[in-house]
Design an enzyme around this catalytic site. Structure first.
Site, PDB file in Angstrom:
ATOM      1  N   LYS A  76      -0.082  -0.032  -5.290  1.00 24.54           N
ATOM      2  CA  LYS A  76       0.226  -0.578  -4.259  1.00 24.54           C
ATOM      3  C   LYS A  76      -0.306  -1.437  -3.357  1.00 24.54           C
ATOM      4  O   LYS A  76      -1.302  -1.423  -3.093  1.00 24.54           O
ATOM      5  CB  LYS A  76       1.194   0.734  -3.221  1.00 24.54           C
ATOM      6  CG  LYS A  76       1.551   0.233  -1.953  1.00 24.54           C
ATOM      7  CD  LYS A  76       2.182   1.767  -1.536  1.00 24.54           C
ATOM      8  CE  LYS A  76       2.201   1.581  -0.042  1.00 24.54           C
ATOM      9  NZ  LYS A  76       2.527   3.065   1.112  1.00 24.54           N
ATOM     10  N   SER A 151       7.275   4.231   2.266  1.00 25.99           N
ATOM     11  CA  SER A 151       6.640   2.738   2.168  1.00 25.99           C
ATOM     12  C   SER A 151       6.549   2.325   0.959  1.00 25.99           C
ATOM     13  O   SER A 151       6.373   1.782   0.668  1.00 25.99           O
ATOM     14  CB  SER A 151       6.196   2.887   3.288  1.00 25.99           C
ATOM     15  OG  SER A 151       4.706   3.344   3.054  1.00 25.99           O
ATOM     16  N   SER A 175       6.038   8.612   1.844  1.00 29.35           N
ATOM     17  CA  SER A 175       6.229   7.407   1.126  1.00 29.35           C
ATOM     18  C   SER A 175       5.693   7.220   0.093  1.00 29.35           C
ATOM     19  O   SER A 175       6.069   6.486  -1.158  1.00 29.35           O
ATOM     20  CB  SER A 175       5.524   6.041   1.906  1.00 29.35           C
ATOM     21  OG  SER A 175       5.528   6.204   3.290  1.00 29.35           O
TER      22      SER A 175
HETATM   23  N1  GLN Z   1       8.818   7.189   7.265  1.00 27.79           N
HETATM   24  C1  GLN Z   1       7.077   7.285   7.583  1.00 27.79           C
HETATM   25  C2  GLN Z   1       6.694   6.737   8.453  1.00 27.79           C
HETATM   26  O1  GLN Z   1       7.394   5.154   8.896  1.00 27.79           O
HETATM   27  C3  GLN Z   1       5.989   6.868   6.257  1.00 27.79           C
HETATM   28  C4  GLN Z   1       5.600   6.509   5.868  1.00 27.79           C
HETATM   29  C5  GLN Z   1       4.714   6.640   4.676  1.00 27.79           C
HETATM   30  O2  GLN Z   1       4.240   7.541   3.919  1.00 27.79           O
HETATM   31  N2  GLN Z   1       4.085   5.527   5.062  1.00 27.79           N
HETATM   32  O3  GLN Z   1       5.979   5.960   9.273  1.00 27.79           O
END
Ligand code: GLN
Length: 484
Positions: A76, A151, A175
């Site tokens: 990532k 994400s 995410s």
């Molecule tokens: N969807 C959540 C956020 O926007 C989690 C994102 C994540 O786990 N990086 O914060």
């Protein structure tokens, strides 16, 4: 060969059926031909990957190396990689090349894995659909009109489309698990402190945890084995021995007590997802487990609590992007204030700015008690709910997300709708617990994941349950029919 799991690939490489160079070439060719339709990679490094494959082949030829030697993976784009751009999905870091490797990158390299490239993601990991990326959205290989989740959407899409053998991800509020669910792959978010955050760009530091997205639980175990462990460079990484994850996969699940949170199977859950979860629980019962209802009474508070804490920490973490030391700098600043203001205004996208502003507000002297402190109290209540639940059951199961992958653009105008979709994943991060998503079926031709939640440090058990599940099901083997 790209359909094989890491465990299968490792056996083929060792037997000399093909070389790591052949395998790397195959993935690179697939990326070149298919990724323009998915956008799952931000950077691809053919020269670096082929050079590393060549070294791996020499070692394999001598009978050396381990289970990851010569296996092509992706990171990532939140993990710092020396020599390859690390953008974190943001214009702010579009030209940033880290002077060092993240611990996760370093450990996987030492274990012999090679890096094909860096995967697309929501900007600074803020999002649930991969649509906030500066590099454009990623498309879901099961239906290119839909999001892959976020994400870590690029990692999940790349694994599902067989554009790498596995990929790293990070999970601040879901995410890893949610994109794994949307793309029909397996993803594990370990206990907070299990994997080093050194060189992993910070979003919400008390929530962020690195993990893996792969096709099977066995592959997740192989990668996690290499990633996990104490790191003196991360003060929140925990000094605790790493168990033998692959060695624990064959543990029987007869007699296992599964808790199902009453609050999670009610209103708001898509009937197709609900049907998959219910069928999975019945199947686990047939495999010898026992299912019990449990209560997580404070879980409805997790969205409010999480977003206050995550945004507050983000507002502090992202203060470092000031146009001076890292990343984007505006042209010809008039003075220091102008430099800060324009560099940040130009470098950050809308969602990131929204979160910095809300987080700054929640931390301001007049509102700290009303928001941040209150959210910390919610966090404690949620962790206590889990503590009580684990006195009663061995593992908790439920949905990962309320719906399968939604259409691109469906929620971009309504951030609150986007946040609400995180209802089943956030509580774990607030509590610091490990969680896993496994492919468990389909709803209207879209993959649906089942979430497994373990007690602290119980990754071995989670992986074993998932592995036993994958011995008797084949959803994890179903590939998207994605060849444009
Ligand atoms: N969807 C959540 C956020 O926007 C989690 C994102 C994540 O786990 N990086 O914060």
């Amino acid at each position: 060969m790209h359909h094989k799991t890491i465990a299968e690939l490792a056996a083929c490489l060792r037997r000399g059926e093909f070389t790591s160079t052949d395998l790397t070439r195959r993935y690179l060719a697939r990326i070149e031909c298919l990724d323009p339709h998915l956008n799952s990679y931000i950077s691809v490094d053919p020269e670096g990957a082929l050079a590393a494959a060549g070294h791996a082949d020499v070692r394999l030829g001598r009978g050396e190396g381990g289970p990851l030697t010569g296996i092509p993976i992706a990171h990532k784009d939140i993990f710092c990689t020396q020599g390859i751009k690390t953008s974190c999905g943001s214009c702010m870091l579009d030209s940033f090349i880290a002077p060092y490797n993240a611990t996760v990158v370093e450990r996987l390299e030492q274990a012999g894995a090679l890096v094909l490239g860096k995967t697309n993601m929501d900007e600074f990991a803020m999002g649930s659909s991969n649509e906030t990326s500066f590099y454009g959205p990623v498309r879901n290989p099961w239906d290119v009109r839909r999001v892959p989740g976020g994400s870590s959407g690029g990692s999940a899409a790349a694994v599902a489309a067989r554009l790498c053998a596995a990929a790293t991800g990070t999970d601040t509020g879901g995410s890893i698990r949610q994109p794994a669910s949307f793309c029909g792959v397996t993803g594990i978010k370990p206990t907070y402190g299990r994997v080093s955050r050194y060189g992993m760009i910070a979003y919400g530091s008390s929530l962020d945890q690195g993990g893996v997205i792969a096709r099977t639980a066995e592959d997740c175990a192989l990668i996690l084995q290499a990633m996990a462990g104490f790191d003196p460079r991360d003060s929140t990484s925990v000094e605790r021995p790493v168990p033998d994850y692959p060695g624990g996969l064959d543990t029987d699940i007869v007699g296992l007590c599964i808790g199902v949170p009453e609050e999670w199977l009610g209103t708001g859950l898509d009937p197709g997802v609900s049907a998959v979860v219910t069928a999975a629980l019945t199947r686990f019962e047939a495999m010898g487990a026992r299912v019990e209802q449990i209560r997580l009474p404070h879980s409805p508070l997790c969205i409010a609590g999480y977003y206050v804490i995550a945004m507050s920490e983000a507002s502090s973490n992202l203060a470092r992007y000031d146009g001076v030391r890292f990343g984007h700098r505006c042209q010809e600043p008039a003075d220091l204030t102008d430099l800060y203001r324009r560099s940040r205004a130009e470098g950050f996208g809308t969602e990131v700015k929204r979160r910095i502003m809300i987080g700054t507000y929640a931390l301001s002297a007049g509102y700290y008690d009303a928001y941040y402190l209150k959210a910390q109290k919610i966090r404690r209540l949620i962790a206590d709910d889990f503590r009580r639940a684990f006195e009663q059951v061995d593992v908790i199961m439920g949905p990962v997300a309320p719906t399968p992958a939604f259409l691109l653009g469906a929620k971009t105008d309504d951030p609150v709708q986007m946040y609400l979709g995180d209802i089943y994943t956030l509580s774990l991060n607030l509590a610091g617990l490990p969680g896993l998503s496994i492919p468990a079926g389909f709803s209207a031709d879209l993959p649906v994941g089942l979430q497994l939640i373990g007690d602290y440090w119980d990754e071995t058990r989670l992986l074993a349950i998932a592995h036993q599940w994958q011995q008797t099901t084949d959803w994890h083997r179903t590939a998207p029919d994605f060849e444009p």
